[in-house]
Design a protein around this motif. Structure first.
Motif, PDB file in Angstrom:
ATOM      1  N   LYS A   1      33.462  37.429  55.741  1.00  0.00           N
ATOM      2  CA  LYS A   1      33.205  38.647  54.971  1.00  0.00           C
ATOM      3  C   LYS A   1      33.820  39.846  55.690  1.00  0.00           C
ATOM      4  O   LYS A   1      33.524  40.102  56.850  1.00  0.00           O
ATOM      5  CB  LYS A   1      31.704  38.848  54.779  1.00  0.00           C
ATOM      6  N   LEU A   2      34.688  40.540  54.993  1.00  0.00           N
ATOM      7  CA  LEU A   2      35.360  41.717  55.550  1.00  0.00           C
ATOM      8  C   LEU A   2      34.817  42.970  54.873  1.00  0.00           C
ATOM      9  O   LEU A   2      34.371  42.921  53.729  1.00  0.00           O
ATOM     10  CB  LEU A   2      36.865  41.626  55.300  1.00  0.00           C
ATOM     11  N   ARG A   3      34.872  44.087  55.593  1.00  0.00           N
ATOM     12  CA  ARG A   3      34.462  45.331  54.935  1.00  0.00           C
ATOM     13  C   ARG A   3      35.432  45.565  53.790  1.00  0.00           C
ATOM     14  O   ARG A   3      36.618  45.221  53.865  1.00  0.00           O
ATOM     15  CB  ARG A   3      34.393  46.491  55.902  1.00  0.00           C
ATOM     16  N   THR A   4      34.901  46.112  52.715  1.00  0.00           N
ATOM     17  CA  THR A   4      35.635  46.193  51.455  1.00  0.00           C
ATOM     18  C   THR A   4      35.535  47.585  50.863  1.00  0.00           C
ATOM     19  O   THR A   4      34.477  48.205  50.878  1.00  0.00           O
ATOM     20  CB  THR A   4      35.076  45.142  50.464  1.00  0.00           C
ATOM     21  N   VAL A   5      36.658  48.051  50.305  1.00  0.00           N
ATOM     22  CA  VAL A   5      36.701  49.335  49.611  1.00  0.00           C
ATOM     23  C   VAL A   5      37.278  49.085  48.219  1.00  0.00           C
ATOM     24  O   VAL A   5      38.342  48.493  48.075  1.00  0.00           O
ATOM     25  CB  VAL A   5      37.559  50.376  50.362  1.00  0.00           C
ATOM     26  N   LEU A   6      36.561  49.517  47.198  1.00  0.00           N
ATOM     27  CA  LEU A   6      36.974  49.391  45.802  1.00  0.00           C
ATOM     28  C   LEU A   6      37.403  50.763  45.303  1.00  0.00           C
ATOM     29  O   LEU A   6      36.656  51.736  45.466  1.00  0.00           O
ATOM     30  CB  LEU A   6      35.804  48.848  44.971  1.00  0.00           C
ATOM     31  N   ASP A   7      38.589  50.826  44.709  1.00  0.00           N
ATOM     32  CA  ASP A   7      39.053  52.105  44.176  1.00  0.00           C
ATOM     33  C   ASP A   7      38.063  52.601  43.131  1.00  0.00           C
ATOM     34  O   ASP A   7      37.625  51.845  42.260  1.00  0.00           O
ATOM     35  CB  ASP A   7      40.449  51.958  43.548  1.00  0.00           C
ATOM     36  N   ASP A   8      37.712  53.876  43.232  1.00  0.00           N
ATOM     37  CA  ASP A   8      36.679  54.429  42.361  1.00  0.00           C
ATOM     38  C   ASP A   8      37.072  54.473  40.887  1.00  0.00           C
ATOM     39  O   ASP A   8      36.214  54.651  40.027  1.00  0.00           O
ATOM     40  CB  ASP A   8      36.194  55.792  42.858  1.00  0.00           C
ATOM     41  N   SER A   9      38.347  54.249  40.563  1.00  0.00           N
ATOM     42  CA  SER A   9      38.752  54.204  39.153  1.00  0.00           C
ATOM     43  C   SER A   9      38.130  53.007  38.437  1.00  0.00           C
ATOM     44  O   SER A   9      38.042  52.994  37.211  1.00  0.00           O
ATOM     45  CB  SER A   9      40.282  54.138  39.033  1.00  0.00           C
ATOM     46  N   ALA A  10      37.662  52.017  39.189  1.00  0.00           N
ATOM     47  CA  ALA A  10      37.037  50.833  38.590  1.00  0.00           C
ATOM     48  C   ALA A  10      35.813  51.221  37.773  1.00  0.00           C
ATOM     49  O   ALA A  10      35.530  50.621  36.731  1.00  0.00           O
ATOM     50  CB  ALA A  10      36.646  49.836  39.674  1.00  0.00           C
ATOM     51  N   SER A  11      35.101  52.247  38.219  1.00  0.00           N
ATOM     52  CA  SER A  11      33.860  52.634  37.538  1.00  0.00           C
ATOM     53  C   SER A  11      34.114  53.241  36.157  1.00  0.00           C
ATOM     54  O   SER A  11      33.170  53.421  35.386  1.00  0.00           O
ATOM     55  CB  SER A  11      33.043  53.582  38.409  1.00  0.00           C
ATOM     56  N   ALA A  12      35.363  53.505  35.801  1.00  0.00           N
ATOM     57  CA  ALA A  12      35.687  54.035  34.477  1.00  0.00           C
ATOM     58  C   ALA A  12      35.723  52.930  33.416  1.00  0.00           C
ATOM     59  O   ALA A  12      35.846  53.217  32.230  1.00  0.00           O
ATOM     60  CB  ALA A  12      37.041  54.749  34.514  1.00  0.00           C
ATOM     61  N   HIS A  13      35.610  51.673  33.847  1.00  0.00           N
ATOM     62  CA  HIS A  13      35.719  50.536  32.928  1.00  0.00           C
ATOM     63  C   HIS A  13      34.414  49.729  32.909  1.00  0.00           C
ATOM     64  O   HIS A  13      33.786  49.546  33.947  1.00  0.00           O
ATOM     65  CB  HIS A  13      36.861  49.615  33.365  1.00  0.00           C
ATOM     66  N   PRO A  14      34.042  49.206  31.750  1.00  0.00           N
ATOM     67  CA  PRO A  14      32.843  48.363  31.703  1.00  0.00           C
ATOM     68  C   PRO A  14      33.045  47.065  32.485  1.00  0.00           C
ATOM     69  O   PRO A  14      32.118  46.557  33.107  1.00  0.00           O
ATOM     70  CB  PRO A  14      32.619  48.090  30.214  1.00  0.00           C
ATOM     71  N   THR A  15      34.271  46.524  32.448  1.00  0.00           N
ATOM     72  CA  THR A  15      34.605  45.331  33.233  1.00  0.00           C
ATOM     73  C   THR A  15      36.012  45.487  33.796  1.00  0.00           C
ATOM     74  O   THR A  15      36.845  46.205  33.235  1.00  0.00           O
ATOM     75  CB  THR A  15      34.563  44.031  32.393  1.00  0.00           C
ATOM     76  N   ILE A  16      36.242  44.794  34.919  1.00  0.00           N
ATOM     77  CA  ILE A  16      37.574  44.739  35.515  1.00  0.00           C
ATOM     78  C   ILE A  16      37.866  43.274  35.842  1.00  0.00           C
ATOM     79  O   ILE A  16      36.962  42.434  35.871  1.00  0.00           O
ATOM     80  CB  ILE A  16      37.693  45.605  36.791  1.00  0.00           C
ATOM     81  N   CYS A  17      39.124  42.989  36.108  1.00  0.00           N
ATOM     82  CA  CYS A  17      39.529  41.635  36.471  1.00  0.00           C
ATOM     83  C   CYS A  17      40.051  41.639  37.903  1.00  0.00           C
ATOM     84  O   CYS A  17      40.790  42.548  38.301  1.00  0.00           O
ATOM     85  CB  CYS A  17      40.636  41.148  35.536  1.00  0.00           C
ATOM     86  N   VAL A  18      39.648  40.614  38.653  1.00  0.00           N
ATOM     87  CA  VAL A  18      40.146  40.407  40.016  1.00  0.00           C
ATOM     88  C   VAL A  18      40.469  38.923  40.162  1.00  0.00           C
ATOM     89  O   VAL A  18      40.021  38.091  39.371  1.00  0.00           O
ATOM     90  CB  VAL A  18      39.129  40.828  41.105  1.00  0.00           C
ATOM     91  N   SER A  19      41.215  38.593  41.181  1.00  0.00           N
ATOM     92  CA  SER A  19      41.557  37.195  41.414  1.00  0.00           C
ATOM     93  C   SER A  19      40.301  36.351  41.589  1.00  0.00           C
ATOM     94  O   SER A  19      39.348  36.745  42.252  1.00  0.00           O
ATOM     95  CB  SER A  19      42.432  37.063  42.658  1.00  0.00           C
ATOM     96  N   ALA A  20      40.353  35.151  41.017  1.00  0.00           N
ATOM     97  CA  ALA A  20      39.245  34.207  41.146  1.00  0.00           C
ATOM     98  C   ALA A  20      39.485  33.240  42.299  1.00  0.00           C
ATOM     99  O   ALA A  20      38.721  32.311  42.488  1.00  0.00           O
ATOM    100  CB  ALA A  20      39.052  33.433  39.851  1.00  0.00           C
ATOM    101  N   GLY A  21      40.562  33.470  43.063  1.00  0.00           N
ATOM    102  CA  GLY A  21      40.770  32.641  44.243  1.00  0.00           C
ATOM    103  C   GLY A  21      41.974  31.742  44.211  1.00  0.00           C
ATOM    104  O   GLY A  21      42.203  30.971  45.139  1.00  0.00           O
TER     105      GLY A  21
END
Length: 167
Positions: free
Chosen positions: A120-140
């Motif tokens: 587990k690494l410290r993580t920063v999420l761009d605050d523009s994500a909060s403008a969307h009800p859902t976002i997509c990220v890699s599933a691995g």
């Protein structure tokens, strides 16, 4: 990949989807045929899923003052390294060595997920994500994305929300 992660992947899930399921988080899996000739993993995902590149986020691994740090930014833009360093009270950020990123997360480039990482690494999420009800990220893995609420992603990764993306 750790033994536990290999068993999970063999059972049909990735460490990311297994982590989401274990947490009871609502998510949708999107898969597409990855084209190795495509110049951008993130743009390819957005095009293949028919989703705006503002809602598809890429997972980047950077080094801030010597510590690996995950940055999650829209594929439509790029990472502001100075802003990332500031978001974690650091002085200097550079992109991590790809081999170190793969070894530490347990994923390959183009398939690094912010979820279910080996360490587990410290993580920063761009605050523009909060403008969307859902976002997509890699599933691995390349060609596999998960769609979830940005608040759920932030909670599961203990992410700091900060303006780290550049349009």
């Amino acid at each position: 990949m750790a033994k536990k992660q290999k068993k999970q992947a063999q059972a049909g899930g990735t460490p990311a989807t297994v982590a989401l399921t274990a947490a009871g988080t609502a998510f949708t899996v999107h898969s597409y045929e990855h084209d190795p000739a495509h110049p951008s993993y993130g743009d390819e995902a957005a095009e293949a899923m028919g989703v705006s590149p503002d809602r598809v986020f890429k997972t980047l691994v950077a080094e801030v003052d010597g510590a690996l740090t995950v940055a999650i930014v829209p594929v439509a833009g790029s990472l502001d390294l100075k802003a990332l360093a500031a978001a974690v009270s650091g002085k200097r950020a550079t992109m991590a060595d790809p081999t170190a990123a793969e070894r530490t997360t347990g994923y390959v480039r183009g398939g690094i997920s912010p979820l279910g990482q080996r360490k587990k690494l410290r993580t920063v999420l761009d605050d523009s994500a909060s403008a969307h009800p859902t976002i997509c990220v890699s599933a691995g893995r390349r060609g596999l994305e998960v769609e979830l609420a940005p608040g759920d992603l932030a909670s599961l990764t203990d992410a700091v929300l900060a303006p780290i993306g550049r349009g």
